[in-house]
Design a protein around this motif. Sequence first.
Motif, PDB file in Angstrom:
ATOM      1  N   PRO A  39       0.829  -1.212   0.000  1.00 21.97           N
ATOM      2  CA  PRO A  39       0.000   0.000   0.000  1.00 21.97           C
ATOM      3  C   PRO A  39       0.863   1.260   0.000  1.00 21.97           C
ATOM      4  CG  PRO A  39      -0.108  -1.115   2.125  1.00 21.97           C
ATOM      5  CD  PRO A  39       0.622  -2.030   1.200  1.00 21.97           C
ATOM      6  N   ILE A  40       0.271   2.344  -0.452  1.00 24.17           N
ATOM      7  CA  ILE A  40       1.013   3.572  -0.726  1.00 24.17           C
ATOM      8  C   ILE A  40       0.452   4.738   0.076  1.00 24.17           C
ATOM      9  CG2 ILE A  40       1.768   2.892  -3.025  1.00 24.17           C
ATOM     10  CD1 ILE A  40      -0.651   4.324  -4.186  1.00 24.17           C
ATOM     11  N   SER A  41       1.302   5.748   0.270  1.00 22.32           N
ATOM     12  CA  SER A  41       0.877   6.990   0.906  1.00 22.32           C
ATOM     13  C   SER A  41       1.668   8.129   0.302  1.00 22.32           C
ATOM     14  CB  SER A  41       1.112   6.923   2.424  1.00 22.32           C
ATOM     15  OG  SER A  41       0.657   8.112   3.059  1.00 22.32           O
ATOM     16  N   GLY A  42       1.029   9.303   0.226  1.00 17.95           N
ATOM     17  CA  GLY A  42       1.760  10.460  -0.267  1.00 17.95           C
ATOM     18  C   GLY A  42       0.950  11.386  -1.152  1.00 17.95           C
ATOM     19  N   GLY A  43      -0.129  10.897  -1.741  1.00 18.79           N
ATOM     20  CA  GLY A  43      -0.979  11.769  -2.537  1.00 18.79           C
ATOM     21  C   GLY A  43      -0.560  11.874  -3.988  1.00 18.79           C
ATOM     22  N   THR A  44      -1.410  12.542  -4.759  1.00 15.87           N
ATOM     23  CA  THR A  44      -1.254  12.621  -6.207  1.00 15.87           C
ATOM     24  C   THR A  44       0.056  13.287  -6.620  1.00 15.87           C
ATOM     25  OG1 THR A  44      -3.659  12.770  -6.422  1.00 15.87           O
ATOM     26  CG2 THR A  44      -2.351  13.442  -8.313  1.00 15.87           C
ATOM     27  N   ALA A  45       0.409  14.390  -5.959  1.00 22.63           N
ATOM     28  CA  ALA A  45       1.611  15.130  -6.354  1.00 22.63           C
ATOM     29  C   ALA A  45       2.863  14.290  -6.160  1.00 22.63           C
ATOM     30  CB  ALA A  45       1.709  16.426  -5.551  1.00 22.63           C
ATOM     31  N   ARG A  46       2.949  13.578  -5.046  1.00 21.40           N
ATOM     32  CA  ARG A  46       4.124  12.741  -4.803  1.00 21.40           C
ATOM     33  C   ARG A  46       4.156  11.530  -5.713  1.00 21.40           C
ATOM     34  NH1 ARG A  46       4.846  12.847   1.829  1.00 21.40           N
ATOM     35  NH2 ARG A  46       5.029  15.118   2.019  1.00 21.40           N
ATOM     36  N   ALA A  47       2.988  11.022  -6.068  1.00 20.59           N
ATOM     37  CA  ALA A  47       2.950   9.913  -7.024  1.00 20.59           C
ATOM     38  C   ALA A  47       3.561  10.346  -8.356  1.00 20.59           C
ATOM     39  CB  ALA A  47       1.512   9.435  -7.221  1.00 20.59           C
ATOM     40  N   ALA A  48       3.227  11.546  -8.798  1.00 22.59           N
ATOM     41  CA  ALA A  48       3.736  12.050 -10.075  1.00 22.59           C
ATOM     42  C   ALA A  48       5.237  12.301 -10.039  1.00 22.59           C
ATOM     43  CB  ALA A  48       2.993  13.320 -10.463  1.00 22.59           C
ATOM     44  N   LYS A  49       5.768  12.574  -8.862  1.00 20.33           N
ATOM     45  CA  LYS A  49       7.198  12.852  -8.713  1.00 20.33           C
ATOM     46  C   LYS A  49       8.017  11.605  -8.398  1.00 20.33           C
ATOM     47  CE  LYS A  49       6.459  17.553  -6.929  1.00 20.33           C
ATOM     48  NZ  LYS A  49       6.627  18.428  -5.726  1.00 20.33           N
ATOM     49  N   GLY A  50       7.359  10.475  -8.186  1.00 21.86           N
ATOM     50  CA  GLY A  50       8.082   9.276  -7.773  1.00 21.86           C
ATOM     51  C   GLY A  50       8.569   9.366  -6.347  1.00 21.86           C
ATOM     52  N   GLU A  51       7.783  10.019  -5.479  1.00 21.43           N
ATOM     53  CA  GLU A  51       8.209  10.263  -4.105  1.00 21.43           C
ATOM     54  C   GLU A  51       7.230   9.701  -3.083  1.00 21.43           C
ATOM     55  OE1 GLU A  51       8.727  14.478  -3.839  1.00 21.43           O
ATOM     56  OE2 GLU A  51      10.530  14.480  -5.107  1.00 21.43           O
ATOM     57  N   LEU A  52       6.558   8.608  -3.418  1.00 25.95           N
ATOM     58  CA  LEU A  52       5.618   8.000  -2.495  1.00 25.95           C
ATOM     59  C   LEU A  52       6.323   7.332  -1.325  1.00 25.95           C
ATOM     60  CD1 LEU A  52       3.203   6.298  -5.026  1.00 25.95           C
ATOM     61  CD2 LEU A  52       2.686   8.279  -3.585  1.00 25.95           C
ATOM     62  N   ILE A  93      -3.154   1.671  10.046  1.00 26.51           N
ATOM     63  CA  ILE A  93      -2.783   2.580  11.137  1.00 26.51           C
ATOM     64  C   ILE A  93      -2.629   3.995  10.588  1.00 26.51           C
ATOM     65  CG2 ILE A  93      -1.073   3.115  12.909  1.00 26.51           C
ATOM     66  CD1 ILE A  93      -2.770   0.550  13.392  1.00 26.51           C
ATOM     67  N   ASN A  94      -1.993   4.113   9.426  1.00 28.19           N
ATOM     68  CA  ASN A  94      -1.855   5.422   8.792  1.00 28.19           C
ATOM     69  C   ASN A  94      -3.223   6.024   8.486  1.00 28.19           C
ATOM     70  OD1 ASN A  94      -0.028   7.424   7.159  1.00 28.19           O
ATOM     71  ND2 ASN A  94      -1.647   6.848   5.755  1.00 28.19           N
ATOM     72  N   GLN A  95      -4.139   5.206   7.956  1.00 28.28           N
ATOM     73  CA  GLN A  95      -5.454   5.716   7.586  1.00 28.28           C
ATOM     74  C   GLN A  95      -6.283   6.099   8.799  1.00 28.28           C
ATOM     75  OE1 GLN A  95      -4.229   6.316   4.699  1.00 28.28           O
ATOM     76  NE2 GLN A  95      -6.273   6.114   3.799  1.00 28.28           N
ATOM     77  N   LEU A  96      -6.112   5.380   9.897  1.00 28.75           N
ATOM     78  CA  LEU A  96      -6.768   5.777  11.148  1.00 28.75           C
ATOM     79  C   LEU A  96      -6.379   7.211  11.500  1.00 28.75           C
ATOM     80  CD1 LEU A  96      -6.824   3.698  14.451  1.00 28.75           C
ATOM     81  CD2 LEU A  96      -6.357   6.138  14.450  1.00 28.75           C
ATOM     82  N   LEU A  97      -5.088   7.464  11.500  1.00 28.69           N
ATOM     83  CA  LEU A  97      -4.605   8.801  11.857  1.00 28.69           C
ATOM     84  C   LEU A  97      -5.019   9.841  10.826  1.00 28.69           C
ATOM     85  CD1 LEU A  97      -1.068   7.719  13.065  1.00 28.69           C
ATOM     86  CD2 LEU A  97      -2.823   8.787  14.495  1.00 28.69           C
ATOM     87  N   ALA A  98      -4.865   9.508   9.543  1.00 26.46           N
ATOM     88  CA  ALA A  98      -5.186  10.473   8.496  1.00 26.46           C
ATOM     89  C   ALA A  98      -6.661  10.872   8.541  1.00 26.46           C
ATOM     90  CB  ALA A  98      -4.833   9.893   7.124  1.00 26.46           C
ATOM     91  N   GLY A  99      -7.543   9.877   8.668  1.00 30.87           N
ATOM     92  CA  GLY A  99      -8.971  10.175   8.684  1.00 30.87           C
ATOM     93  C   GLY A  99      -9.386  11.012   9.876  1.00 30.87           C
TER      94      GLY A  99
END
Length: 314
Positions: free
Chosen positions: A130-143, A184-190
Amino acid sequence: MSVQVENPRPSAVAAVIGLGSMGFGMAQSMKRAGLDVVGYDITKATVDRFVADGGRGAATLKETVQDADIVVSVVVTGAQTEAVLFGSDGIATAMKPGAVFVSSATMDPAIARSLAERLEPLGLHYLDAPISGGTARAAKGELTIMASGSRQAFAAARPALDAMAAKVYELGDAAGIGAAFKMINQLLAGVHIAAACEAISFAAKQGLDLQKVYEVITASAGNSWMFENRIPHVLAGDYTPLSAIEIFVKDLGIVQDMARSERYPVPLVAAALQMYLAASGAGMGRDDDSSLARLYAQLSGVELPGMNKEPQQA
């Protein structure tokens, strides 16, 4: 005397299934890194856009993966991942022997384990990633990628992982561990998004200058990454979906189900989930998750920027 030049080693072939807001950027990042990338999406216009950007497109799932060394699946749910692998047009029987399936969907860890147990006996590798970082980081290769799987799965996926991510966490040798970290990340993010939206709407109720609130809070102890990232959407009155309300309806629902099975209390998750459900029910399900601020505003008679815009119907 002639010098014989060796043919360059061919680049790995990577297939990307799901060219949405995250998958498109991930495919671009792999292409920039020199991989031969073929993309598939249920929306033909998205595939055409990827081809226009210099990638290769495919018309079916099986066509997408037939030559691929690495298959990166960027669908939304565990059920969709299962359909990609084992559905009527499933790729499990079409992938090359020794190829690796990189699963980027957010799902219950038990589902990730089940999919790996079904795929690996076919001579294929499964990387729970699974991934985290959002659209901008996906486009930059920085996930950030939270991955678990066998040593062989990591080795096979390495060219894609290096291209897509700034950080790859190798979290264990079995599928499901990466999925658990993501939850765990999604718990915190949400919860953090809900708290940020509650705070900015409460500030509006107090008649405060919202731009000044943003300036002060981002320099103070109450700041969070989500406050800093999402509240500018509210201030601009722009709820274009970079991450939609429905994502957290799904993800916090998974967290709550996991917690219930363990008899573990998650009251903050439960409260936040109710707000996402309410926003979805109010027609904001496909809007940006910062739309929770609009929901708070509607409930309390507060005016926020962009309040007169019609929400996209879910």
